[in-house]
Write an enzyme that holds these catalytic residues in place. Structure first.
Site, PDB file in Angstrom:
ATOM      1  N   CYS A   1       0.874  -1.166   0.000  1.00 37.85           N
ATOM      2  CA  CYS A   1       0.000   0.000   0.000  1.00 37.85           C
ATOM      3  C   CYS A   1       0.913   1.219   0.000  1.00 37.85           C
ATOM      4  O   CYS A   1       1.652   1.447   0.971  1.00 37.85           O
ATOM      5  CB  CYS A   1      -0.889  -0.036   1.242  1.00 37.85           C
ATOM      6  SG  CYS A   1      -1.926   1.416   1.411  1.00 37.85           S
TER       7      CYS A   1
ATOM      8  N   CYS B   1      -1.992  15.169   2.110  1.00 37.09           N
ATOM      9  CA  CYS B   1      -2.993  14.940   1.060  1.00 37.09           C
ATOM     10  C   CYS B   1      -3.582  16.268   0.619  1.00 37.09           C
ATOM     11  O   CYS B   1      -3.723  17.194   1.414  1.00 37.09           O
ATOM     12  CB  CYS B   1      -4.108  14.025   1.582  1.00 37.09           C
ATOM     13  SG  CYS B   1      -5.264  13.505   0.283  1.00 37.09           S
TER      14      CYS B   1
ATOM     15  N   GLY C   1      -2.274  10.412   0.481  1.00 32.74           N
ATOM     16  CA  GLY C   1      -2.385  11.245  -0.708  1.00 32.74           C
ATOM     17  C   GLY C   1      -3.486  10.845  -1.666  1.00 32.74           C
ATOM     18  O   GLY C   1      -4.051   9.760  -1.577  1.00 32.74           O
TER      19      GLY C   1
ATOM     20  N   SER D   1     -13.466   5.817  -3.692  1.00 29.21           N
ATOM     21  CA  SER D   1     -13.904   5.957  -2.296  1.00 29.21           C
ATOM     22  C   SER D   1     -15.227   6.694  -2.300  1.00 29.21           C
ATOM     23  O   SER D   1     -15.257   7.922  -2.341  1.00 29.21           O
ATOM     24  CB  SER D   1     -12.859   6.741  -1.505  1.00 29.21           C
ATOM     25  OG  SER D   1     -11.628   6.062  -1.557  1.00 29.21           O
ATOM     26  N   LEU D   2     -16.301   5.948  -2.280  1.00 23.01           N
ATOM     27  CA  LEU D   2     -17.633   6.569  -2.429  1.00 23.01           C
ATOM     28  C   LEU D   2     -18.187   7.010  -1.061  1.00 23.01           C
ATOM     29  O   LEU D   2     -18.489   8.165  -0.856  1.00 23.01           O
ATOM     30  CB  LEU D   2     -18.577   5.582  -3.123  1.00 23.01           C
ATOM     31  CG  LEU D   2     -19.973   6.118  -3.435  1.00 23.01           C
ATOM     32  CD1 LEU D   2     -19.924   7.293  -4.397  1.00 23.01           C
ATOM     33  CD2 LEU D   2     -20.863   5.002  -3.997  1.00 23.01           C
ATOM     34  N   HIS D   3     -18.359   6.074  -0.181  1.00 23.95           N
ATOM     35  CA  HIS D   3     -18.817   6.305   1.201  1.00 23.95           C
ATOM     36  C   HIS D   3     -20.236   6.854   1.351  1.00 23.95           C
ATOM     37  O   HIS D   3     -20.853   6.679   2.400  1.00 23.95           O
ATOM     38  CB  HIS D   3     -17.841   7.170   1.998  1.00 23.95           C
ATOM     39  CG  HIS D   3     -16.425   6.666   1.967  1.00 23.95           C
ATOM     40  ND1 HIS D   3     -16.111   5.330   2.033  1.00 23.95           N
ATOM     41  CD2 HIS D   3     -15.236   7.321   1.824  1.00 23.95           C
ATOM     42  CE1 HIS D   3     -14.803   5.184   1.962  1.00 23.95           C
ATOM     43  NE2 HIS D   3     -14.249   6.365   1.820  1.00 23.95           N
TER      44      HIS D   3
ATOM     45  N   ASN E   1     -11.437   2.754  10.779  1.00 23.16           N
ATOM     46  CA  ASN E   1     -10.402   2.780  11.805  1.00 23.16           C
ATOM     47  C   ASN E   1     -10.459   4.132  12.497  1.00 23.16           C
ATOM     48  O   ASN E   1     -10.220   5.160  11.858  1.00 23.16           O
ATOM     49  CB  ASN E   1      -9.035   2.566  11.164  1.00 23.16           C
ATOM     50  CG  ASN E   1      -8.983   1.229  10.461  1.00 23.16           C
ATOM     51  OD1 ASN E   1      -9.197   0.192  11.070  1.00 23.16           O
ATOM     52  ND2 ASN E   1      -8.757   1.257   9.167  1.00 23.16           N
TER      53      ASN E   1
HETATM   54  N1  SAH Z   1      -7.049   9.387  -1.627  1.00 20.64           N
HETATM   55  C1  SAH Z   1      -7.339   8.070  -2.073  1.00 20.64           C
HETATM   56  C2  SAH Z   1      -6.433   7.000  -1.507  1.00 20.64           C
HETATM   57  C3  SAH Z   1      -6.088   7.035  -0.046  1.00 20.64           C
HETATM   58  S1  SAH Z   1      -7.290   6.556   1.134  1.00 20.64           S
HETATM   59  C4  SAH Z   1      -8.778   7.736  -1.810  1.00 20.64           C
HETATM   60  O1  SAH Z   1      -9.458   8.528  -1.176  1.00 20.64           O
HETATM   61  O2  SAH Z   1      -9.258   6.717  -2.281  1.00 20.64           O
HETATM   62  C5  SAH Z   1      -7.542   4.843   0.924  1.00 20.64           C
HETATM   63  C6  SAH Z   1      -8.915   4.384   1.434  1.00 20.64           C
HETATM   64  O3  SAH Z   1      -8.986   4.463   2.869  1.00 20.64           O
HETATM   65  C7  SAH Z   1     -10.052   5.247   0.906  1.00 20.64           C
HETATM   66  O4  SAH Z   1     -11.118   4.448   0.516  1.00 20.64           O
HETATM   67  C8  SAH Z   1     -10.403   6.064   2.121  1.00 20.64           C
HETATM   68  O5  SAH Z   1     -11.690   6.577   2.048  1.00 20.64           O
HETATM   69  C9  SAH Z   1     -10.218   5.067   3.229  1.00 20.64           C
HETATM   70  N2  SAH Z   1     -10.113   5.659   4.554  1.00 20.64           N
HETATM   71  C10 SAH Z   1      -9.753   6.910   4.885  1.00 20.64           C
HETATM   72  N3  SAH Z   1      -9.784   7.084   6.223  1.00 20.64           N
HETATM   73  C11 SAH Z   1     -10.171   5.900   6.744  1.00 20.64           C
HETATM   74  C12 SAH Z   1     -10.363   5.443   8.091  1.00 20.64           C
HETATM   75  N4  SAH Z   1     -10.148   6.231   9.124  1.00 20.64           N
HETATM   76  N5  SAH Z   1     -10.740   4.161   8.250  1.00 20.64           N
HETATM   77  C13 SAH Z   1     -10.909   3.337   7.189  1.00 20.64           C
HETATM   78  N6  SAH Z   1     -10.745   3.719   5.916  1.00 20.64           N
HETATM   79  C14 SAH Z   1     -10.377   4.995   5.696  1.00 20.64           C
END
Ligand code: SAH
Length: 347
Positions: free
Chosen positions: A108, A115, A166, A221-223, A297
């Site tokens: 990873c 970022c 990032g 990363s939709l959420h 997390n």
């Molecule tokens: N900027 C990119 C890649 C880095 S984050 C992105 O947003 O996809 C990688 C993944 O971890 C993303 O899906 C992000 O939403 C998720 N993520 C960020 N903070 C998190 C947390 N505290 N717990 C679990 N996943 C998290």
């Protein structure tokens, strides 16, 4: 007269390396040899280049530096996950993680120091300093993790995810240049099918990637599939409406034929309602995709609390009922803050 800093040799291409040797009265193939040392064998010092004479190595040293990374701290989790604090040539630090499973080892990697974006739930977003990583700094993380994979797990690195620190699409040119060297004939020769770029979703850049006919996989990363909710947790999304994002994903699929992964976190009181689930189903139905539910997390932020199993199960059920493929990603390395969203240079 002040001495000008030496040029990072990995900022120039193979042609320029050949030209450098010709200008210095040497044969052009010396440039090919050096290129190979840099990008295939991961050399960090000119003295490693054992098929060059001492005088040629000194010539290189007079003109160039190799701005390599150094792993200044390595932590191993109970589950085998390894987190590296990586020092860059200007003393800034990023983190990269090795995630072993019985069948594979995944790296990873980070694409930026800090970022560009401001997701409220992510520890990396809280960091102040920011700069883009150079292609060689991304490449070096992969080489280092490949070495660790061989040393600790007796096998080569099999997969790479751009899910470290990032936003890779805010450093597109360098990420692509790094992937070129990771996958290239004259590089590490890894398969692009084993690489996944994860983005928060910048429609214009997703289209650009599709036009550039990249061969790696895409995760979004939709959420939340409700604009107001998504904007409240990922404020920059105000500039990127969900319908525009969806269109860019459809464009990606048309051009590449590759399915998209939708990454999804579920929090108590934020996106655990029936309308949230239905919105995700509606969104996901419009593109060939699979949903990857990630465990949150915690990052010292009370606002975000992982939803309970019942809420997660409700998502799984409604997705499956609608024939949308769904997986749940276990959290790895959380005891050493190596899990998703926890990378914040705590060490
Ligand atoms: N900027 C990119 C890649 C880095 S984050 C992105 O947003 O996809 C990688 C993944 O971890 C993303 O899906 C992000 O939403 C998720 N993520 C960020 N903070 C998190 C947390 N505290 N717990 C679990 N996943 C998290």
């Amino acid at each position: 007269m002040p001495i000008s800093p030496k040029k990072d040799i990995r900022s120039i291409d193979q042609q320029a390396l050949r030209a450098f040797f010709v200008e210095n009265g040497e044969k052009p193939f010396r440039g090919d040899q050096v290129f190979e040392w840099l990008w295939q064998k991961g050399a960090h010092h000119f003295d490693d280049m054992t098929n060059l004479s001492l005088s040629l190595r000194q010539l290189l040293d007079q003109h160039f530096s190799i701005n390599h990374i150094a792993i200044n701290r390595m932590q191993r989790s109970k589950d085998g996950t390894i987190k590296n604090a990586v020092t860059l040539h200007d003393d800034l630090i990023v983190e990269s993680v090795l995630i072993p499973t019985p069948k594979r080892t995944t790296a990873c990697v980070s694409s930026q120091v800090g970022c560009s974006l401001n997701c409220e739930f992510c520890a990396t977003a809280k960091l102040k300093r920011m700069r883009n990583l150079n292609p060689d700094e991304i490449f070096d993380q992969v080489v280092a993790i490949d070495q660790q994979s061989q040393e600790y797990y007796g096998r080569k690195l099999s997969n790479i995810v751009f899910m470290g620190m990032g936003e890779p699409l805010m450093n597109y040119k360098n990420v692509i240049a790094a992937i070129d060297k990771i996958t290239g004939e004259k590089g590490l020769q890894m398969s692009p099918r084993r690489i996944t770029l994860s983005t928060s979703g910048i429609p214009k850049m997703i289209r650009k990637m599709a036009d550039d006919e990249v061969k790696f996989n895409l995760a979004l990363s939709l959420h939340s599939a409700i604009q107001e909710v998504r904007e409240s947790i990922m404020p920059f999304c105000g500039n990127f409406p969900l319908d525009e994002l969806l269109e860019s994903l459809q464009y990606w699929y048309e051009k590449t034929g590759r399915m998209i992964t939708l990454e999804y976190l579920i929090w108590k009181g934020i996106n655990d309602r029936e309308v949230d689930r239905q919105a995700l189903v509606n969104f996901a139905k419009q593109i060939p995709c699979k949903v990857n539910i990630i465990t949150y997390n915690a990052i010292d932020e009370e606002y975000f609390v992982q939803a309970g199993w019942a809420a997660v199960k409700a998502y799984i059920d409604v997705l499956e009922k609608n024939r949308i493929s769904v997986t749940v990603r276990r959290s790895r390395g959380d005891d050493i803050d190596a899990a998703c969203g926890q990378l914040a240079n705590k060490s």
